[in-house]
Design a protein around this motif. Sequence first.
Motif, mmCIF file in Angstrom:
data_model
loop_
_atom_site.group_PDB
_atom_site.id
_atom_site.type_symbol
_atom_site.label_atom_id
_atom_site.label_comp_id
_atom_site.label_asym_id
_atom_site.label_seq_id
_atom_site.Cartn_x
_atom_site.Cartn_y
_atom_site.Cartn_z
ATOM 1 N N ALA A 143 46.574 -66.916 -11.540
ATOM 2 C CA ALA A 143 46.106 -66.363 -10.274
ATOM 3 C C ALA A 143 46.422 -64.875 -10.160
ATOM 4 O O ALA A 143 45.664 -64.096 -9.574
ATOM 5 C CB ALA A 143 46.745 -67.119 -9.106
ATOM 6 N N VAL A 144 47.554 -64.476 -10.753
ATOM 7 C CA VAL A 144 47.958 -63.073 -10.695
ATOM 8 C C VAL A 144 47.247 -62.244 -11.759
ATOM 9 O O VAL A 144 46.756 -61.144 -11.494
ATOM 10 C CB VAL A 144 49.491 -62.953 -10.872
ATOM 11 N N TYR A 145 47.205 -62.776 -12.975
ATOM 12 C CA TYR A 145 46.615 -62.017 -14.072
ATOM 13 C C TYR A 145 46.008 -62.981 -15.078
ATOM 14 O O TYR A 145 46.712 -63.620 -15.853
ATOM 15 C CB TYR A 145 47.692 -61.164 -14.762
ATOM 16 N N TYR A 146 44.670 -63.108 -15.034
ATOM 17 C CA TYR A 146 43.960 -63.911 -16.020
ATOM 18 C C TYR A 146 43.289 -62.930 -16.967
ATOM 19 O O TYR A 146 42.338 -62.236 -16.589
ATOM 20 C CB TYR A 146 42.928 -64.815 -15.362
ATOM 21 N N PRO A 147 43.799 -62.809 -18.203
ATOM 22 C CA PRO A 147 43.390 -61.720 -19.097
ATOM 23 C C PRO A 147 41.890 -61.533 -19.249
ATOM 24 O O PRO A 147 41.390 -60.401 -19.218
ATOM 25 C CB PRO A 147 44.034 -62.126 -20.429
ATOM 26 N N ILE A 148 41.148 -62.619 -19.422
ATOM 27 C CA ILE A 148 39.708 -62.501 -19.653
ATOM 28 C C ILE A 148 39.004 -61.873 -18.464
ATOM 29 O O ILE A 148 38.028 -61.126 -18.619
ATOM 30 C CB ILE A 148 39.116 -63.885 -19.992
ATOM 31 N N ASN A 149 39.509 -62.132 -17.254
ATOM 32 C CA ASN A 149 38.888 -61.551 -16.061
ATOM 33 C C ASN A 149 39.048 -60.037 -16.008
ATOM 34 O O ASN A 149 38.326 -59.351 -15.280
ATOM 35 C CB ASN A 149 39.482 -62.168 -14.796
ATOM 36 N N GLU A 150 40.036 -59.520 -16.747
ATOM 37 C CA GLU A 150 40.264 -58.076 -16.751
ATOM 38 C C GLU A 150 39.282 -57.341 -17.671
ATOM 39 O O GLU A 150 39.154 -56.128 -17.603
ATOM 40 C CB GLU A 150 41.699 -57.775 -17.211
ATOM 41 N N ILE A 151 38.609 -58.092 -18.522
ATOM 42 C CA ILE A 151 37.690 -57.478 -19.475
ATOM 43 C C ILE A 151 36.343 -57.175 -18.850
ATOM 44 O O ILE A 151 35.750 -56.113 -19.069
ATOM 45 C CB ILE A 151 37.503 -58.400 -20.703
ATOM 46 N N SER A 152 35.831 -58.118 -18.062
ATOM 47 C CA SER A 152 34.489 -57.963 -17.507
ATOM 48 C C SER A 152 34.372 -58.679 -16.175
ATOM 49 O O SER A 152 35.054 -59.682 -15.930
ATOM 50 C CB SER A 152 33.456 -58.524 -18.498
ATOM 51 N N ASP A 153 33.487 -58.167 -15.317
ATOM 52 C CA ASP A 153 33.182 -58.822 -14.052
ATOM 53 C C ASP A 153 31.989 -59.759 -14.185
ATOM 54 O O ASP A 153 31.635 -60.455 -13.232
ATOM 55 C CB ASP A 153 32.881 -57.768 -12.969
ATOM 56 N N ASN A 154 31.370 -59.759 -15.361
ATOM 57 C CA ASN A 154 30.196 -60.585 -15.591
ATOM 58 C C ASN A 154 30.610 -62.028 -15.860
ATOM 59 O O ASN A 154 31.407 -62.303 -16.765
ATOM 60 C CB ASN A 154 29.399 -60.036 -16.779
ATOM 61 N N GLY A 155 30.074 -62.947 -15.067
ATOM 62 C CA GLY A 155 30.439 -64.351 -15.193
ATOM 63 C C GLY A 155 30.097 -64.931 -16.547
ATOM 64 O O GLY A 155 30.863 -65.718 -17.117
ATOM 65 N N GLY A 156 28.937 -64.548 -17.100
ATOM 66 C CA GLY A 156 28.527 -65.055 -18.400
ATOM 67 C C GLY A 156 29.461 -64.596 -19.504
ATOM 68 O O GLY A 156 29.806 -65.373 -20.411
ATOM 69 N N THR A 157 29.871 -63.337 -19.434
ATOM 70 C CA THR A 157 30.799 -62.804 -20.436
ATOM 71 C C THR A 157 32.136 -63.514 -20.360
ATOM 72 O O THR A 157 32.723 -63.884 -21.388
ATOM 73 C CB THR A 157 31.003 -61.292 -20.230
ATOM 74 N N ARG A 158 32.628 -63.724 -19.143
ATOM 75 C CA ARG A 158 33.907 -64.424 -18.968
ATOM 76 C C ARG A 158 33.831 -65.842 -19.514
ATOM 77 O O ARG A 158 34.748 -66.309 -20.201
ATOM 78 C CB ARG A 158 34.286 -64.453 -17.492
ATOM 79 N N LEU A 159 32.731 -66.525 -19.216
ATOM 80 C CA LEU A 159 32.568 -67.906 -19.680
ATOM 81 C C LEU A 159 32.502 -67.958 -21.203
ATOM 82 O O LEU A 159 33.122 -68.819 -21.832
ATOM 83 C CB LEU A 159 31.304 -68.506 -19.075
ATOM 84 N N GLY A 160 31.774 -67.010 -21.781
ATOM 85 C CA GLY A 160 31.657 -66.972 -23.236
ATOM 86 C C GLY A 160 32.990 -66.715 -23.917
ATOM 87 O O GLY A 160 33.327 -67.357 -24.920
ATOM 88 N N LEU A 161 33.771 -65.779 -23.379
ATOM 89 C CA LEU A 161 35.076 -65.472 -23.960
ATOM 90 C C LEU A 161 36.042 -66.638 -23.799
ATOM 91 O O LEU A 161 36.831 -66.943 -24.706
ATOM 92 C CB LEU A 161 35.656 -64.215 -23.310
ATOM 93 N N THR A 162 35.974 -67.304 -22.645
ATOM 94 C CA THR A 162 36.830 -68.471 -22.423
ATOM 95 C C THR A 162 36.502 -69.575 -23.412
ATOM 96 O O THR A 162 37.400 -70.218 -23.978
ATOM 97 C CB THR A 162 36.664 -68.987 -20.982
ATOM 98 N N ALA A 163 35.207 -69.806 -23.638
ATOM 99 C CA ALA A 163 34.779 -70.827 -24.594
ATOM 100 C C ALA A 163 35.228 -70.465 -26.006
ATOM 101 O O ALA A 163 35.700 -71.323 -26.765
ATOM 102 C CB ALA A 163 33.258 -70.986 -24.546
ATOM 103 N N LEU A 164 35.113 -69.188 -26.369
ATOM 104 C CA LEU A 164 35.535 -68.746 -27.700
ATOM 105 C C LEU A 164 37.036 -68.929 -27.885
ATOM 106 O O LEU A 164 37.488 -69.375 -28.952
ATOM 107 C CB LEU A 164 35.152 -67.281 -27.902
ATOM 108 N N ASP A 165 37.801 -68.610 -26.865
ATOM 109 C CA ASP A 165 39.255 -68.789 -26.910
ATOM 110 C C ASP A 165 39.604 -70.256 -27.092
ATOM 111 O O ASP A 165 40.490 -70.618 -27.884
ATOM 112 C CB ASP A 165 39.868 -68.241 -25.620
ATOM 113 N N LEU A 166 38.896 -71.135 -26.377
ATOM 114 C CA LEU A 166 39.147 -72.573 -26.465
ATOM 115 C C LEU A 166 38.830 -73.098 -27.866
ATOM 116 O O LEU A 166 39.618 -73.848 -28.453
ATOM 117 C CB LEU A 166 38.303 -73.306 -25.421
ATOM 118 N N VAL A 167 37.687 -72.692 -28.399
ATOM 119 C CA VAL A 167 37.282 -73.163 -29.727
ATOM 120 C C VAL A 167 38.244 -72.637 -30.798
ATOM 121 O O VAL A 167 38.634 -73.365 -31.713
ATOM 122 C CB VAL A 167 35.840 -72.726 -30.042
ATOM 123 N N ASP A 168 38.630 -71.379 -30.676
ATOM 124 C CA ASP A 168 39.567 -70.800 -31.640
ATOM 125 C C ASP A 168 40.908 -71.528 -31.602
ATOM 126 O O ASP A 168 41.496 -71.827 -32.640
ATOM 127 C CB ASP A 168 39.758 -69.313 -31.337
#
Length: 241
Positions: free
Chosen positions: A170-195
Amino acid sequence: MKITRVILLLFVFSFIQACSSTNKTVSYEWNQSKDPLEGLNRSIYSFNTTADRLVLRPIAKGYDAVLPKPAKTGVSNFFSNLGEPISAVNNLLQGKVDRALGNTYRFVVNSTIGVLGLFDVAKHQGVNKTPEDLGQTLAVWGVKPGPYLMLPFLGPTNLRDGIGRSVSSAVYYPINEISDNGGTRLGLTALDLVDSRAKLLGIDSALEKQLDPYIFIKTTVENGRTDSINDGKVIEEEFDF
């Protein structure tokens, strides 16, 4: 600056005087969670196992087979680098100032010279990773783990670590600091999960051989967390014969 970051900084400086570097270790027994919700936890574990077998594991296998090792290393380094600020704050809260400075140095060097963290330049300079999270900090402060929890999709944790993860995100979610675009955040989250899942492919065969995989995972995760809380220090357990 976001108000949450201001609050976090105030939180850090409020506690830094009270937190001093400690050689205290916690025992495996102390950090073992009770499992009063075992029936529900096992149901969620079965759901997670099915979802993993049908979706996540095949994707992780494809990812592991297609990407060359340097590319996978770069992806892992990238997401690991995003967590350095969190580690710095938690090391500071535990009174480990030298480790916090190391986290800060790693983040600055790897984010710049290391091309957004794709290359772990700091490691080659002798500054190794010292990851810490809020759950570990709470444990160092004496907060016991509480009941064991198996969360849908997120997997095993306990009440202390689950709260720590929620507050930290809630204080600092790293991926949210990279982009405000929802699609980009979702893609990075999915990549992190798969990795992350690809790194665990090696234990699948061992897990399948267990008489009770649920207990095996609980024990392995809790022992691993104890080792992390103790920064890898050897624990001399006392046995009463």
